[in-house]
Write a protein that holds these residues in place. Structure first.
Motif, PDB file in Angstrom:
ATOM      1  N   TYR B  10       0.881  -1.170   0.000  1.00 48.83           N
ATOM      2  CA  TYR B  10       0.000   0.000   0.000  1.00 48.83           C
ATOM      3  C   TYR B  10       0.912   1.211   0.000  1.00 48.83           C
ATOM      4  CZ  TYR B  10      -3.989  -2.916   1.238  1.00 48.83           C
ATOM      5  OH  TYR B  10      -4.985  -3.844   1.242  1.00 48.83           O
ATOM      6  N   LYS B  13       4.479   1.154   1.564  1.00 53.77           N
ATOM      7  CA  LYS B  13       4.580   0.173   2.635  1.00 53.77           C
ATOM      8  C   LYS B  13       4.316  -1.236   2.099  1.00 53.77           C
ATOM      9  CE  LYS B  13       2.449  -0.638   7.092  1.00 53.77           C
ATOM     10  NZ  LYS B  13       1.136  -0.400   7.671  1.00 53.77           N
ATOM     11  N   ILE B  15       3.297  -4.857   2.534  1.00 53.77           N
ATOM     12  CA  ILE B  15       2.561  -5.650   3.517  1.00 53.77           C
ATOM     13  C   ILE B  15       3.001  -7.111   3.405  1.00 53.77           C
ATOM     14  CG2 ILE B  15       0.290  -6.259   4.396  1.00 53.77           C
ATOM     15  CD1 ILE B  15       0.879  -3.247   4.412  1.00 53.77           C
ATOM     16  N   SER B  34      -1.974 -11.328  14.669  1.00 48.19           N
ATOM     17  CA  SER B  34      -2.585 -10.220  15.397  1.00 48.19           C
ATOM     18  C   SER B  34      -3.013  -9.142  14.402  1.00 48.19           C
ATOM     19  CB  SER B  34      -1.610  -9.663  16.427  1.00 48.19           C
ATOM     20  OG  SER B  34      -0.344  -9.542  15.856  1.00 48.19           O
ATOM     21  N   SER B  35      -3.662  -8.120  14.908  1.00 52.26           N
ATOM     22  CA  SER B  35      -4.216  -7.081  14.062  1.00 52.26           C
ATOM     23  C   SER B  35      -3.103  -6.387  13.265  1.00 52.26           C
ATOM     24  CB  SER B  35      -4.943  -6.062  14.940  1.00 52.26           C
ATOM     25  OG  SER B  35      -5.767  -5.276  14.155  1.00 52.26           O
ATOM     26  N   GLY B  36      -3.357  -6.191  11.987  1.00 47.15           N
ATOM     27  CA  GLY B  36      -2.383  -5.496  11.149  1.00 47.15           C
ATOM     28  C   GLY B  36      -1.274  -6.379  10.609  1.00 47.15           C
ATOM     29  N   SER B  37      -1.386  -7.689  10.800  1.00 45.89           N
ATOM     30  CA  SER B  37      -0.298  -8.551  10.353  1.00 45.89           C
ATOM     31  C   SER B  37      -0.395  -8.861   8.863  1.00 45.89           C
ATOM     32  CB  SER B  37      -0.289  -9.847  11.160  1.00 45.89           C
ATOM     33  OG  SER B  37      -1.539 -10.467  11.096  1.00 45.89           O
ATOM     34  N   GLY B  38      -1.484  -8.474   8.222  1.00 46.74           N
ATOM     35  CA  GLY B  38      -1.596  -8.674   6.779  1.00 46.74           C
ATOM     36  C   GLY B  38      -2.502  -9.830   6.388  1.00 46.74           C
ATOM     37  N   LYS B  39      -3.323 -10.300   7.309  1.00 47.03           N
ATOM     38  CA  LYS B  39      -4.192 -11.446   7.016  1.00 47.03           C
ATOM     39  C   LYS B  39      -5.222 -11.093   5.946  1.00 47.03           C
ATOM     40  CE  LYS B  39      -5.776 -11.589  11.258  1.00 47.03           C
ATOM     41  NZ  LYS B  39      -5.186 -10.432  11.920  1.00 47.03           N
ATOM     42  N   THR B  40      -5.913  -9.972   6.164  1.00 50.67           N
ATOM     43  CA  THR B  40      -6.926  -9.565   5.194  1.00 50.67           C
ATOM     44  C   THR B  40      -6.280  -9.293   3.843  1.00 50.67           C
ATOM     45  OG1 THR B  40      -8.287  -8.631   6.938  1.00 50.67           O
ATOM     46  CG2 THR B  40      -8.700  -7.848   4.724  1.00 50.67           C
ATOM     47  N   THR B  41      -5.128  -8.653   3.874  1.00 49.19           N
ATOM     48  CA  THR B  41      -4.416  -8.360   2.635  1.00 49.19           C
ATOM     49  C   THR B  41      -4.128  -9.644   1.863  1.00 49.19           C
ATOM     50  OG1 THR B  41      -3.385  -6.520   3.790  1.00 49.19           O
ATOM     51  CG2 THR B  41      -2.398  -7.186   1.710  1.00 49.19           C
ATOM     52  N   GLN B  79     -15.850 -10.212   7.222  1.00 49.54           N
ATOM     53  CA  GLN B  79     -15.901  -9.973   8.662  1.00 49.54           C
ATOM     54  C   GLN B  79     -17.186  -9.264   9.085  1.00 49.54           C
ATOM     55  OE1 GLN B  79     -12.423  -8.054  10.062  1.00 49.54           O
ATOM     56  NE2 GLN B  79     -13.160  -7.799  12.128  1.00 49.54           N
ATOM     57  N   GLU B 156     -12.259 -13.567   9.269  1.00 53.25           N
ATOM     58  CA  GLU B 156     -12.786 -13.389  10.627  1.00 53.25           C
ATOM     59  C   GLU B 156     -14.307 -13.399  10.656  1.00 53.25           C
ATOM     60  OE1 GLU B 156     -10.802 -10.717  13.120  1.00 53.25           O
ATOM     61  OE2 GLU B 156      -9.174 -10.322  11.726  1.00 53.25           O
ATOM     62  N   HIS B 189      -7.854 -13.926  14.511  1.00 52.63           N
ATOM     63  CA  HIS B 189      -6.784 -13.537  15.420  1.00 52.63           C
ATOM     64  C   HIS B 189      -6.978 -14.167  16.793  1.00 52.63           C
ATOM     65  CE1 HIS B 189      -9.715 -10.133  15.986  1.00 52.63           C
ATOM     66  NE2 HIS B 189      -9.636 -10.667  17.180  1.00 52.63           N
TER      67      HIS B 189
HETATM   68  N1  LIG Z   1      -6.334   0.315   1.948  1.00 51.46           N
HETATM   69  C1  LIG Z   1      -5.194   0.398   2.675  1.00 51.46           C
HETATM   70  N2  LIG Z   1      -4.337   1.440   2.488  1.00 51.46           N
HETATM   71  C2  LIG Z   1      -3.204   1.532   3.190  1.00 51.46           C
HETATM   72  N3  LIG Z   1      -2.799   0.651   4.119  1.00 51.46           N
HETATM   73  C3  LIG Z   1      -3.602  -0.405   4.365  1.00 51.46           C
HETATM   74  C4  LIG Z   1      -4.838  -0.588   3.655  1.00 51.46           C
HETATM   75  N4  LIG Z   1      -5.419  -1.711   4.117  1.00 51.46           N
HETATM   76  C5  LIG Z   1      -4.594  -2.210   5.057  1.00 51.46           C
HETATM   77  N5  LIG Z   1      -3.493  -1.443   5.210  1.00 51.46           N
HETATM   78  C6  LIG Z   1      -2.377  -1.695   6.116  1.00 51.46           C
HETATM   79  O1  LIG Z   1      -1.864  -2.957   5.846  1.00 51.46           O
HETATM   80  C7  LIG Z   1      -1.529  -3.646   7.032  1.00 51.46           C
HETATM   81  C8  LIG Z   1      -2.170  -4.992   7.053  1.00 51.46           C
HETATM   82  O2  LIG Z   1      -3.553  -4.827   7.021  1.00 51.46           O
HETATM   83  P1  LIG Z   1      -4.561  -6.036   7.043  1.00 51.46           P
HETATM   84  O3  LIG Z   1      -5.922  -5.476   6.907  1.00 51.46           O
HETATM   85  O4  LIG Z   1      -4.145  -7.056   6.057  1.00 51.46           O
HETATM   86  O5  LIG Z   1      -4.360  -6.584   8.523  1.00 51.46           O
HETATM   87  P2  LIG Z   1      -5.135  -7.762   9.247  1.00 51.46           P
HETATM   88  O6  LIG Z   1      -4.124  -8.762   9.607  1.00 51.46           O
HETATM   89  O7  LIG Z   1      -6.284  -8.192   8.439  1.00 51.46           O
HETATM   90  O8  LIG Z   1      -5.615  -7.038  10.571  1.00 51.46           O
HETATM   91  P3  LIG Z   1      -7.010  -7.155  11.352  1.00 51.46           P
HETATM   92  O9  LIG Z   1      -6.891  -8.323  12.251  1.00 51.46           O
HETATM   93  O10 LIG Z   1      -7.064  -5.869  12.108  1.00 51.46           O
HETATM   94  O11 LIG Z   1      -8.091  -7.280  10.336  1.00 51.46           O
HETATM   95  C9  LIG Z   1      -1.937  -2.760   8.175  1.00 51.46           C
HETATM   96  O12 LIG Z   1      -0.792  -2.161   8.707  1.00 51.46           O
HETATM   97  C10 LIG Z   1      -2.830  -1.734   7.544  1.00 51.46           C
HETATM   98  O13 LIG Z   1      -2.652  -0.500   8.181  1.00 51.46           O
END
Ligand SMILES: Nc1ncnc2c1ncn2[C@@H]1O[C@H](COP(=O)(O)OP(=O)(O)OP(=O)(O)O)[C@@H](O)[C@H]1O
Ligand SMILES: [Mg+2]
Lengths: 291, 370
Positions: B10, B13, B15, B34-41, B79, B156, B189
């Motif tokens: 992104y 950055k 991911i 954990s939150s922000g680890s990139g799972k959704t990505t 989710q 999730e 998570h």
């Molecule tokens: N659209 C976006 N633009 C910029 N950064 C993003 C975007 N979506 C996610 N991120 C960043 O990418 C990183 C991973 O996000 P992601 O959503 O994959 O985390 P996650 O593991 O699914 O977390 P959660 O458990 O909170 O859902 C985070 O640091 C987030 O801030």
């Protein structure tokens, strides 16, 4: 100790109560201030006398009759090309609403969802045009229409009003509050972006569409300055211009009862629009998508 | 399903970077992080919902990297449900089938089938906002199931539900998987959820694979201090310690409060020691002195919290070992803890990687028997 606590609570209650009273009193006063002219408008339309007295005669039953109203209606309707002017107003407003809401939807969606270079700057530029009052650009618009040879035409009246920064703003803000996931789900279900917009995003934005519809309708329906500049021929007149005619031949004598009758006729579409869209309106102007 | 060299960013950055993963057919694969680890990505790049910088994704040996999401033969559960609010439940579920022009009566049959499995038949004509959270999520799952995809992606799906509903849904998801035997990639998570559902778990941290394995492998052999603290409920105790060579084996100085002798040789120096709460027991007088904090009773066992110095320690005491006078203990009272035979983990202090996993107490007894 308990007693003092009780007293403290009670005094808070008293404070709350008097605050509520105050809010009610002020609201009621405001409502009266807004309603009195409407009341007088209606009463006057049911009278025979063309004069306005001061202080106004507010008695609903003095000198009023349905027959007077019908007579006023007949005079007004038969005045000049009144039905055509009424049609002009309705037609132009419908086109302006349809056009500006549609354009607002498309561009609001683009500003909220699509990614392209300079997107946010472009949005701020659109937003900035909200700060410019119409009279400032009216001359330029006029010259533009003159060059296009669009003076006294429907397109000349309609098109400049279609680019509505307010509608773009309302739609964008609303689209931003709709969770993106729903659109992603639609992608997985096999909708193409175009279908996603029309079958998912737009239906979810109904409240914003309602708000934009009401705002742009009122703006266009009440528009006086632009038709005044744009229209040079009688058959393109709109109602706000027509109202002016009831000032009498040389503008010295206002025919108040007839003017108020025109006013009532003018208010009808606004009221209809509001009643139809009212359900969504509050949610729309609070600009928040709630499931 | 194979992911090769996946890179997603992104802005500036990154991911995910050169991410590789292979998931077997029919596997219930849980991505835990954990939150922000990139799972959704990760999930969204598999689905094709976000642009990827580099890499390839294969589903059923087809390269789907450049395909539109609906052409990848996947289904996704979101989710926050992500139902279409202006469509009835029936239309929510059947939308995809309509788009691919399936005959009407066939659609009806399929929708009724999944509605039956998920117990939402009586809601088919309602709108999403008339349903409870649990019912909405069932609709979300039904929408995915009706399509018969080769991979299910679930982001999730249970995190918005209350504890009781979540337990129920865990069972239903598991039984659904037993029935269809389709690949499910499930993101969460919550370690309980992961342990309950997974055939295999991947622990993700900062876009990198920390460890991957069956729930038991992760529980029994956490390869990293992050995993050690993440898997297991209540979580493992992680204590500072120092190892010194001894006549036979190693002597572990635990926070200067006591010593532990192990037969294995491990490198000398400061490190972290991981002890599952289950292998910490109560001792009479010898053992490590600790000040009692509080306890939590589960009926089956009690979880005692005590402090050694300022470090909080959890001990899970099975029912038959609970002292009769537990309720008489006061906060701050001194008690004694011991380490029961079992697995003890040592982790490098700076990298967090496992140094050695030893069977404390057990091997010693076997040696004596020799
Ligand atoms: N659209 C976006 N633009 C910029 N950064 C993003 C975007 N979506 C996610 N991120 C960043 O990418 C990183 C991973 O996000 P992601 O959503 O994959 O985390 P996650 O593991 O699914 O977390 P959660 O458990 O909170 O859902 C985070 O640091 C987030 O801030
Ligand atoms: Mg996420």
């Amino acid at each position: 100790m308990l007693r003092s606590e009780y007293r403290r609570r009670k005094s808070i209650n008293v404070g709350e109560n008097s605050k509520t009273y105050l809010i009610y009193v002020v609201s009621i006063l405001l409502a009266i201030v807004y309603l009195v002219p409407f009341y007088w408008t209606v009463v006057k339309a049911f009278r025979d006398s063309i004069f306005a007295n001061f202080p106004p005669n507010m008695n609903l039953f003095s000198q009023t009759s349905v027959a007077y109203f019908l007579a006023n209606l007949k005079t007004v309707w038969g005045f000049g090309d009144f039905p055509l002017w009424y049609f002009n107003s309705v037609f132009i407003s419908i086109c302006v609403v349809a056009g500006s809401v549609f354009v607002g939807m498309l561009s609001g969606y683009a500003f909220a969802r699509l990614k392209f270079p300079g997107r946010d700057y472009m949005f701020y530029a659109v937003l900035a045009t909200l700060m410019i009052p119409f009279p400032v650009i009216s001359i330029a618009s006029y010259v533009f229409m003159l060059d296009l040879n669009w003076l006294s035409t429907y397109q000349g009246l309609i098109l400049p009003q279609i680019a509505s920064a307010l509608d773009v703003f309302i739609m964008r803000q609303y689209f931003l509050t709709i969770p993106e996931e729903v659109e992603l789900a639609a992608k997985i279900d096999g909708m193409k972006p175009w279908q996603i917009f029309f079958r998912v995003s737009a239906p979810m934005a109904k409240p914003a569409i309602a708000a934009a519809t009401i705002f742009s309708f009122i703006g266009s329906w009440n528009n006086f300055l632009w038709p005044l500049m744009e229209v040079h021929s009688l058959n393109m007149f709109t109602l706000p211009l027509v109202l002016n005619f009831f000032k009498g031949a040389n503008g010295t004598q206002i025919y108040w009862n007839q003017m108020m009758t025109v006013n009532i006729l003018t208010m009808i579409p606004t009221i209809v629009i509001f009643v139809v869209f009212e359900k969504y309106f509050i949610r729309g102007i609070s600009m928040n998508y709630t499931r | 399903m194979i992911i090769e060299n996946l890179t997603v960013r992104y802005g500036e950055k990154y991911i995910l970077r050169n991410f590789d993963l292979k998931i077997d057919d029919g596997e219930f694969f849980v991505i835990l992080g954990s939150s922000g680890s990139g799972k959704t990505t990760l999930l969204r790049s598999i689905a094709g919902l976000i642009p990827i910088e580099d890499g390839h994704i294969y589903i059923d040996t087809n390269d789907v990297t450049d395909l539109y999401p609906s052409d990848r033969n996947i289904a996704m559960v979101f989710q926050n449900f992500a139902l279409y609010p202006h469509m009835s439940v029936y239309n929510n579920i059947s939308l995809n089938l309509k788009i691919i022009h399936m005959p009407k009566d066939e659609i009806r049959k399929k929708v009724n089938e999944v509605a039956n499995v998920l117990h939402i038949t009586q809601h088919l004509n309602k709108y999403p906002k008339q349903l409870s959270g649990g019912e909405q999520q069932r609709v979300g799952i039904a929408r995915a199931m009706v399509r018969n995809p080769s991979v299910f992606l679930m982001d999730e799906p249970l995190s918005n539900l209350d504890a009781k509903l979540r337990r129920e849904m865990l069972g239903e998801l598991r039984s659904f998987h037993e029935k269809v035997k389709k690949t499910i990639i499930y993101v969460c998570h919550d370690q309980d959820e992961a342990m309950a559902l997974a055939d295999r778990i991947l622990v993700l941290n900062q876009g990198k694979i920390v460890q991957m394995g069956t729930p038991d492998e992760l529980y029994d052999h956490p390869a990293d201090i992050f995993v050690a603290g993440f898997i297991g409920n209540p979580p493992m105790n992680v204590l500072e310690c120092e190892a010194e060579r001894d006549v036979s084996g190693t002597r572990i100085n635990v926070m200067n409060s006591g010593y532990l002798h192990i037969d294995d040789e491990i490198p000398e120096g400061e490190m972290y020691m991981g002890l599952r709460p289950e292998i910490i027991g109560l001792a009479d007088r010898d053992g490590i002195p600790a000040s009692f904090d509080y306890f939590i009773n589960s009926g089956l066992d009690v979880e005692i919290h005590a402090k050694v110095g300022d470090v909080s320690i959890r001990a899970v005491i099975p029912k038959e070992e609970i002292p009769a006078n537990l309720r008489e203990l006061h906060n701050g009272e001194i008690m004694h803890l011991k380490v029961k035979p079992g697995a003890v983990y040592f982790y490098n202090k700076s990298s967090g990687l496992i140094v050695k996993e030893v069977e404390y107490g057990v091997s010693r007894k076997i040696k004596k028997a020799d």
